[in-house]
Every structure is written in C-alpha cells, then in structure tokens.
Design a protein around this motif. Structure first.
Motif, PDB file in Angstrom:
ATOM      1  N   PRO A   1       0.864  -1.002  -0.205  1.00 26.61           N
ATOM      2  CA  PRO A   1      -0.010  -0.030   0.534  1.00 26.61           C
ATOM      3  C   PRO A   1       0.973   1.419  -0.134  1.00 26.61           C
ATOM      4  O   PRO A   1       0.699   2.934  -1.030  1.00 26.61           O
ATOM      5  CB  PRO A   1      -0.993  -0.103   1.296  1.00 26.61           C
ATOM      6  N   THR A   2       2.094   1.556   0.594  1.00 29.25           N
ATOM      7  CA  THR A   2       2.928   2.609   0.772  1.00 29.25           C
ATOM      8  C   THR A   2       3.336   2.683  -0.911  1.00 29.25           C
ATOM      9  O   THR A   2       3.413   3.956  -1.052  1.00 29.25           O
ATOM     10  CB  THR A   2       4.107   2.305   1.915  1.00 29.25           C
ATOM     11  N   LEU A   3       4.311   2.161  -1.036  1.00 28.10           N
ATOM     12  CA  LEU A   3       4.523   1.266  -2.393  1.00 28.10           C
ATOM     13  C   LEU A   3       3.505   2.118  -3.072  1.00 28.10           C
ATOM     14  O   LEU A   3       3.834   3.011  -4.453  1.00 28.10           O
ATOM     15  CB  LEU A   3       5.145   0.638  -3.050  1.00 28.10           C
ATOM     16  N   LYS A   4       2.593   1.698  -3.682  1.00 26.37           N
ATOM     17  CA  LYS A   4       1.029   1.998  -4.760  1.00 26.37           C
ATOM     18  C   LYS A   4       0.863   3.888  -3.557  1.00 26.37           C
ATOM     19  O   LYS A   4       0.702   4.711  -5.231  1.00 26.37           O
ATOM     20  CB  LYS A   4       0.252   1.217  -4.036  1.00 26.37           C
ATOM     21  N   ASP A   5       0.756   4.262  -2.738  1.00 28.36           N
ATOM     22  CA  ASP A   5       0.166   5.514  -2.370  1.00 28.36           C
ATOM     23  C   ASP A   5       1.522   6.673  -2.955  1.00 28.36           C
ATOM     24  O   ASP A   5       1.629   7.668  -3.311  1.00 28.36           O
ATOM     25  CB  ASP A   5       0.568   6.059  -0.956  1.00 28.36           C
ATOM     26  N   LEU A   6       2.947   6.427  -3.101  1.00 33.23           N
ATOM     27  CA  LEU A   6       3.969   6.307  -3.745  1.00 33.23           C
ATOM     28  C   LEU A   6       3.575   7.092  -5.085  1.00 33.23           C
ATOM     29  O   LEU A   6       3.926   8.287  -5.529  1.00 33.23           O
ATOM     30  CB  LEU A   6       5.007   5.973  -3.500  1.00 33.23           C
ATOM     31  N   ILE A   7       3.024   6.204  -6.165  1.00 30.69           N
ATOM     32  CA  ILE A   7       3.420   6.016  -7.456  1.00 30.69           C
ATOM     33  C   ILE A   7       1.830   6.622  -7.830  1.00 30.69           C
ATOM     34  O   ILE A   7       2.255   7.356  -8.390  1.00 30.69           O
ATOM     35  CB  ILE A   7       2.966   4.441  -7.847  1.00 30.69           C
ATOM     36  N   ASP A   8       1.069   6.769  -6.647  1.00 30.63           N
ATOM     37  CA  ASP A   8      -0.319   7.570  -7.175  1.00 30.63           C
ATOM     38  C   ASP A   8       0.299   9.068  -7.593  1.00 30.63           C
ATOM     39  O   ASP A   8      -0.277   9.974  -8.038  1.00 30.63           O
ATOM     40  CB  ASP A   8      -1.242   7.819  -5.864  1.00 30.63           C
ATOM     41  N   SER A   9       1.043   9.398  -6.266  1.00 28.26           N
ATOM     42  CA  SER A   9       1.533  10.947  -6.064  1.00 28.26           C
ATOM     43  C   SER A   9       2.773  11.035  -7.506  1.00 28.26           C
ATOM     44  O   SER A   9       1.961  12.401  -7.267  1.00 28.26           O
ATOM     45  CB  SER A   9       2.290  10.881  -5.030  1.00 28.26           C
ATOM     46  N   ALA A  10       3.154  10.480  -7.572  1.00 27.29           N
ATOM     47  CA  ALA A  10       4.070  10.511  -8.548  1.00 27.29           C
ATOM     48  C   ALA A  10       3.154  11.021 -10.259  1.00 27.29           C
ATOM     49  O   ALA A  10       4.153  11.240 -10.633  1.00 27.29           O
ATOM     50  CB  ALA A  10       5.756   9.642  -8.864  1.00 27.29           C
ATOM     51  N   LEU A  11       2.540  10.167 -10.143  1.00 30.33           N
ATOM     52  CA  LEU A  11       1.899  10.158 -11.474  1.00 30.33           C
ATOM     53  C   LEU A  11       0.851  12.110 -11.334  1.00 30.33           C
ATOM     54  O   LEU A  11       0.666  12.204 -11.977  1.00 30.33           O
ATOM     55  CB  LEU A  11       1.112   8.714 -11.208  1.00 30.33           C
ATOM     56  N   THR A  12       0.506  11.878 -10.225  1.00 25.98           N
ATOM     57  CA  THR A  12       0.102  13.167  -9.614  1.00 25.98           C
ATOM     58  C   THR A  12       0.641  14.245 -10.260  1.00 25.98           C
ATOM     59  O   THR A  12       1.088  15.513 -10.340  1.00 25.98           O
ATOM     60  CB  THR A  12      -0.968  13.125  -8.439  1.00 25.98           C
ATOM     61  N   TYR A  13       1.808  14.207  -9.522  1.00 22.30           N
ATOM     62  CA  TYR A  13       2.449  15.752  -8.731  1.00 22.30           C
ATOM     63  C   TYR A  13       4.100  15.894 -10.192  1.00 22.30           C
ATOM     64  O   TYR A  13       4.396  16.253  -9.767  1.00 22.30           O
ATOM     65  CB  TYR A  13       2.462  15.859  -7.636  1.00 22.30           C
ATOM     66  N   ASN A  14       4.140  14.458 -10.064  1.00 26.20           N
ATOM     67  CA  ASN A  14       6.068  14.334 -10.970  1.00 26.20           C
ATOM     68  C   ASN A  14       5.396  15.383 -12.583  1.00 26.20           C
ATOM     69  O   ASN A  14       4.827  15.538 -13.148  1.00 26.20           O
ATOM     70  CB  ASN A  14       5.834  13.272 -11.707  1.00 26.20           C
ATOM     71  N   TYR A  15       6.513  16.171 -12.155  1.00 20.68           N
ATOM     72  CA  TYR A  15       7.228  17.275 -13.497  1.00 20.68           C
ATOM     73  C   TYR A  15       7.051  16.546 -14.720  1.00 20.68           C
ATOM     74  O   TYR A  15       6.593  17.263 -14.853  1.00 20.68           O
ATOM     75  CB  TYR A  15       8.435  18.104 -12.614  1.00 20.68           C
ATOM     76  N   ASP A  16       7.809  16.311 -14.921  1.00 22.48           N
ATOM     77  CA  ASP A  16       7.683  15.163 -16.273  1.00 22.48           C
ATOM     78  C   ASP A  16       5.865  15.211 -17.069  1.00 22.48           C
ATOM     79  O   ASP A  16       5.802  15.239 -18.130  1.00 22.48           O
ATOM     80  CB  ASP A  16       9.017  13.972 -16.561  1.00 22.48           C
ATOM     81  N   MET A  17       5.222  14.340 -15.789  1.00 20.65           N
ATOM     82  CA  MET A  17       4.238  13.879 -16.270  1.00 20.65           C
ATOM     83  C   MET A  17       3.705  15.069 -16.674  1.00 20.65           C
ATOM     84  O   MET A  17       2.687  15.190 -17.073  1.00 20.65           O
ATOM     85  CB  MET A  17       3.642  13.190 -15.260  1.00 20.65           C
ATOM     86  N   ARG A  18       3.524  15.794 -15.205  1.00 23.78           N
ATOM     87  CA  ARG A  18       2.238  17.362 -15.284  1.00 23.78           C
ATOM     88  C   ARG A  18       3.092  18.647 -17.222  1.00 23.78           C
ATOM     89  O   ARG A  18       2.394  18.899 -17.535  1.00 23.78           O
ATOM     90  CB  ARG A  18       2.508  18.442 -14.703  1.00 23.78           C
ATOM     91  N   THR A  19       4.560  18.241 -17.980  1.00 21.69           N
ATOM     92  CA  THR A  19       4.273  18.395 -18.938  1.00 21.69           C
ATOM     93  C   THR A  19       4.421  17.715 -20.177  1.00 21.69           C
ATOM     94  O   THR A  19       3.292  18.349 -21.290  1.00 21.69           O
ATOM     95  CB  THR A  19       6.248  19.325 -18.784  1.00 21.69           C
ATOM     96  N   ALA A  20       4.235  16.079 -19.720  1.00 26.15           N
ATOM     97  CA  ALA A  20       3.380  15.733 -21.229  1.00 26.15           C
ATOM     98  C   ALA A  20       1.621  16.060 -21.147  1.00 26.15           C
ATOM     99  O   ALA A  20       1.401  15.680 -21.620  1.00 26.15           O
ATOM    100  CB  ALA A  20       4.277  14.273 -20.590  1.00 26.15           C
ATOM    101  N   MET A  21       1.301  15.874 -19.938  1.00 27.02           N
ATOM    102  CA  MET A  21      -0.461  16.216 -19.745  1.00 27.02           C
ATOM    103  C   MET A  21      -0.665  17.481 -20.627  1.00 27.02           C
ATOM    104  O   MET A  21      -1.220  17.258 -22.056  1.00 27.02           O
ATOM    105  CB  MET A  21      -0.559  16.413 -18.424  1.00 27.02           C
ATOM    106  N   LYS A  22       0.444  18.542 -20.755  1.00 28.88           N
ATOM    107  CA  LYS A  22       0.672  19.733 -21.382  1.00 28.88           C
ATOM    108  C   LYS A  22       0.378  19.497 -22.834  1.00 28.88           C
ATOM    109  O   LYS A  22       0.111  20.061 -23.943  1.00 28.88           O
ATOM    110  CB  LYS A  22       0.984  20.778 -20.869  1.00 28.88           C
ATOM    111  N   ASN A  23       2.200  18.626 -22.955  1.00 25.47           N
ATOM    112  CA  ASN A  23       1.617  18.514 -24.659  1.00 25.47           C
ATOM    113  C   ASN A  23       0.420  17.692 -25.205  1.00 25.47           C
ATOM    114  O   ASN A  23      -0.030  18.313 -26.508  1.00 25.47           O
ATOM    115  CB  ASN A  23       2.778  17.518 -24.682  1.00 25.47           C
ATOM    116  N   ILE A  24       0.117  17.264 -24.362  1.00 25.55           N
ATOM    117  CA  ILE A  24      -1.286  16.436 -25.182  1.00 25.55           C
ATOM    118  C   ILE A  24      -1.899  17.704 -25.462  1.00 25.55           C
ATOM    119  O   ILE A  24      -2.593  17.409 -26.206  1.00 25.55           O
ATOM    120  CB  ILE A  24      -1.939  15.393 -24.122  1.00 25.55           C
ATOM    121  N   ASP A  25      -2.560  18.359 -24.573  1.00 30.77           N
ATOM    122  CA  ASP A  25      -3.492  19.745 -24.436  1.00 30.77           C
ATOM    123  C   ASP A  25      -2.807  20.277 -26.088  1.00 30.77           C
ATOM    124  O   ASP A  25      -3.184  20.765 -26.149  1.00 30.77           O
ATOM    125  CB  ASP A  25      -3.513  19.712 -23.519  1.00 30.77           C
ATOM    126  N   ILE A  26      -1.770  20.464 -25.647  1.00 31.53           N
ATOM    127  CA  ILE A  26      -0.998  21.129 -27.027  1.00 31.53           C
ATOM    128  C   ILE A  26      -1.611  20.511 -28.627  1.00 31.53           C
ATOM    129  O   ILE A  26      -2.692  21.154 -29.553  1.00 31.53           O
ATOM    130  CB  ILE A  26       0.323  21.470 -27.107  1.00 31.53           C
TER     131      ILE A  26
END
Length: 487
Positions: free
Chosen positions: A66-91
């Motif tokens: 459960p602890t690892l899954k919480d860390l992964i979930d946080s990474a998918l939400t707040y990681n800067y590379d992921m957030r940049t990738a989402m902006k590229n999708i929007d563009i």
C-alpha cells in the motif's frame, strides 16, 4: 452574355474539381514487416502460466504494498515530467481540433475601410471623379484626389481539398496527438519503475543497516571475549587490535548506509514532486507485487500493441507518411473559390446607400506551380526520406524492445538461481560463526578464524540483501519492458 460566360467559367471550375477528385495522391500507410519471433528468447519461466500477459495487469494490481502504491499515485499526479507531458497532449489536441475547420472557408470582415489616394500632375492623369467640380473648385496640379473609396464588406476564400492536403494534415496531426499520448504513457511506465526501484532500494538499505548493526553486536561480544583472554594472558594485544578493526569496519557501514537512505528518500521525493523529506516504508519486504500463476509473458506481437515507445514510433511513422503525401500534393494544382459582399462608395455620404452602394463578387482560381527552383520537388523527396528514416526507427525500436524483454526474462531467472545459492551461503556462514566461537572458547580455533568467519558472514548477509533487491528490480524491469504500467 458576359454573365452567362462568367457562370460557365464557375461551372467549369467545379467540373474540374469533380474530375480530379478521384486523383488523390500519396500512399496509404501500411505497417512494415517487423519479422517478429514467435516467442521471446529465454521464455522458460516455469512459474508463469499461459493466459493473460503481465503487461495487461494494471500497476495497482501488480504492486501489493500500500505504501508503494501511494508513492506511485503521488508521482503520477505531481511529477513534473508527467505534468509537462499532459500539457503536450493538450497542445497537440488543440492543433488537431483546429485542423477540422480547414475544410471550411475562411471568412474575413472589413468593418470600415477608407482608401484615399493622391496624385500630382506628373502622374499623367487627372482626377478620377468629378469631386472637385461638385465642390466648385479646380483640381490642384499637385496632390489632387485620385481615388476616394469608403467600404464595409465580408469576404471569403475556400481552398478545395483536391489532392488530400487537408485530410493528410488531419492524419499527421492525429498521429502526432496520439504520439504525445504514447510519450506520456512511456513517461508513466518509466516513472512507476523508478519509484518502485527507489522504494525497493530503501527497503534494502534498511535491511543492510540491520545486518551491519547485528554484526556490530556480534563483534562487540567477540571483542569482550578476546579482552578476557588477553587479561588471562592467553593471547596477545594483536588479537584485540585486529578484532577492533573488524568491529570498526562493521560500525563504519552504519553512517554510510544512513547517508544513502537520506539521498534515496530525497530522490524519491523529487519523483513525487515534493520537497526533500522522509519516506514512509511498509513493514515487510515480502509479497511486494503479484506472483500469479495465471499470467504469462505474452508474445512478441503484443510488444507492438503494449509498449508506449513502440506505439509512439509507429505513430511517428504514420505522421511522416502523411507529411510525404502533403508535400507531394503541394506540387499539384490547387482550386480555390473567393467572394466578397458589402457596400462601397466614392463619397462618405453614399457609404451605406442601398442598393446603390452594394458590392458583390465571386471568383475561382485553379493555380499550379510552374517554376519553384525545384523547391517543391526537393521538399517532397526529403519528406519521403524522412518517412524512410521513421520506418527504420520504428523497426529498430521493435528490435530493441524484444531484446530488452529477453534480457529481462533471463535476468529474472538467473537472479532467482543466484538467490538460492546466496541463501545457502548465509546459512553456511552463520554455522561457521557459531562453530568458530565454540571452538575458540574451547581453545581449538584462533581469533583469526573467528574474525574471518564473522567477516564472511557480514559479506554474505550484505550480498543476499543486494541480490534480493536486484531480483525485485528485475521483476519491475520485466513488467516495464513488456509495456506494463500505463493502463
């Protein structure tokens, strides 16, 4: 008669359009031959079944901690590379949506247009209107009013997609949009693997500290025993010094491992988009992820369907193929329609005089490039070469993906074998330490044999911890190499 001729010209343009509608240029995309094998090399994992592929398991089901899954979930939400990738999708999505309107005409409106031109006597003409006569004055020889117009109008232009330029642009933009999604999926799979490996490393560093502290306690008890024998005159001071050196070696591991733990925690916090701080860990390093007998590696064909980098490489090829078609269409004639409607007058007072000031017009153009210094031809040839490059990159990506899976399969299997030997080595080292202590107390072994046994035990325990970590990471690498983690 003139009006009839004009109508015939417009009809002729539409007839030409209908005639060449069936002459669309370019090649429809077809997936190249990838020469995929039937199964991966090393696919001998006896503890896997032959049903669903590991890659189809979501990361929430693959990982159990459960602890690892919480860390992964946080990474998918707040990681800067992921957030940049989402902006590229929007563009990319914005550009793709805009292309849908390219099939419609462009419409512009002139709210208020004023055009006054002045000429002098050297221009070789007189005033274009009787404006000066109406004013009761004589036109000056210099800078007289030559043209005076006031207008408001709406105009449109519409290029007919004869050769498929717009439709191919749609295919290109769609492929680029889907490629950005695959780029985001690739970032997610790599991010999940990085977080899991970092978490496993923390668990193993904790285990190493426990080994070091346990060995330090063992060295302390051995040192006390040797000091007693030294006090009794049975051994020399050299025994105390060498035992103390062995103890200090074990003690020095603790601050080094504590440093590594802090660095790993900080690295994990960066991955989850947070400032440096402590990372909570689970209570056990066992059963960290799925070990299901009803899952399999799947076939190499699934690599093309599952791995984001492979799918992205294919979308790049689709986009390059569409661009080659666009560049080919640029060399052919283009058909466009234009029109305007509004009011126009030479005097401001007649600006909106209806119907006297009404203005209307429609026209069509069938234009073709004649001499462009081979620019269009070179652009087309370069686009075809770029398409060939994209195909080579796609095939290379598939080849590397299949090879990566094979490497991961072999690594999992061989590390499992090494773990069995490492566990046997630890059991043997523990027995050696106990026997060395008993023999030393009974006078049948020297302090050097005790120190050697304890050193071997420390190394064996540390090696086992490192192999466990490597084995856990090999499963993560196998999961990622098969394309798992983005679902």
């Amino acid at each position: 008669m003139k009006r009839l001729a004009y109508i015939k010209a417009i009809v002729g343009l539409f007839a030409a359009f209908l005639l060449i509608q069936g002459c669309k240029v370019g090649e429809k995309y077809q997936q190249p031959d990838l020469n995929l094998p039937e199964k991966f090399r090393g696919d001998t994992l006896a503890y896997f079944g032959d049903t669903s592929s590991i890659s189809r398991i979501s990361w929430k089901e693959f990982f159990h901690d459960p602890t690892l899954k919480d860390l992964i979930d946080s990474a998918l939400t707040y990681n800067y590379d992921m957030r940049t990738a989402m902006k590229n999708i929007d563009i990319a999505n914005k550009w793709m949506r805009q292309n849908r309107f390219n099939y419609l005409p462009e419409v512009d409106a002139t709210i208020a247009g004023v055009n006054k031109q002045y000429r002098s006597k050297e221009f070789g003409s007189g005033p274009s209107t009787r404006w000066y006569d109406r004013k009761g004055t004589k036109a000056p020889e210099n800078m007289f009013t030559y043209t005076s117009q006031f207008g408001t109008e709406i105009g449109f232009s519409w290029e007919i997609d004869i050769w498929g330029k717009i439709s191919n642009a749609k295919d290109q933009l769609t492929a680029e949009y889907l490629n950005t999604q695959e780029a985001r999926n690739a970032i997610q799979t790599n991010l999940i693997a990085s977080v899991a490996k970092g978490y496993f490393n923390l668990l193993m560093l904790d285990a190493k500290i426990e080994v070091a502290k346990r060995n330090l306690q063992l060295n302390d008890s051995t040192l006390q025993m040797i000091k007693l024998q030294y006090a009794a005159g049975e051994i020399t001071a050299l025994a105390i010094q060498q035992t103390e050196s062995q103890r200090l070696l074990a003690a020095s591991l603790v601050p080094e491992l504590e440093k590594d733990i802090v660095l790993q925690e900080n690295a994990l916090r960066i991955l989850i988009g947070q400032m440096p701080g402590e990372i909570k860990r689970g209570t056990s390093s066992e059963h960290l992820f799925a070990e299901n007998k009803d899952i399999s590696l799947g076939s190499p064909v699934e690599i093309v369907r599952n791995r984001p980098d492979v799918r992205g490489a294919e979308w790049s090829l689709v986009a390059a193929n569409a661009n080659a078609n666009i560049q080919q269409a640029m060399r052919y004639p283009s058909l466009s329609l234009e029109g305007v409607f509004g009011v126009n007058s030479m005097l401001p007072k007649n600006w909106f005089s209806i119907p006297g000031a009404l203005l209307g017009g429609i026209g069509g153009n069938l234009t073709a490039p004649i001499l462009k210094n081979k620019k269009l031809k070179i652009q087309w040839e370069v686009a075809k070469l770029e398409r060939d490059k994209a195909e080579i990159a796609f095939q290379q990506t598939v080849l590397e993906a299949v090879s990566e899976v094979s490497d991961a399969v072999v690594t999992v299997e061989k590390l499992r074998e090494q773990l069995d030997f490492a566990r046997q080595r630890v059991e043997n080292s523990d027995k050696a330490v106990r026997n060395a202590n008993l023999l030393f107390k009974g006078g049948y072994a020297t302090y050097l044999e005790v120190i050697t046994a304890q050193g071997n035990a420390l190394n064996s325990d540390l090696d086992l911890v490192e192999l466990r970590q490597a084995h856990l990471e090999s499963y993560v690498d196998l999961y990622r190499s098969l394309g798992g983690g983005w679902r």
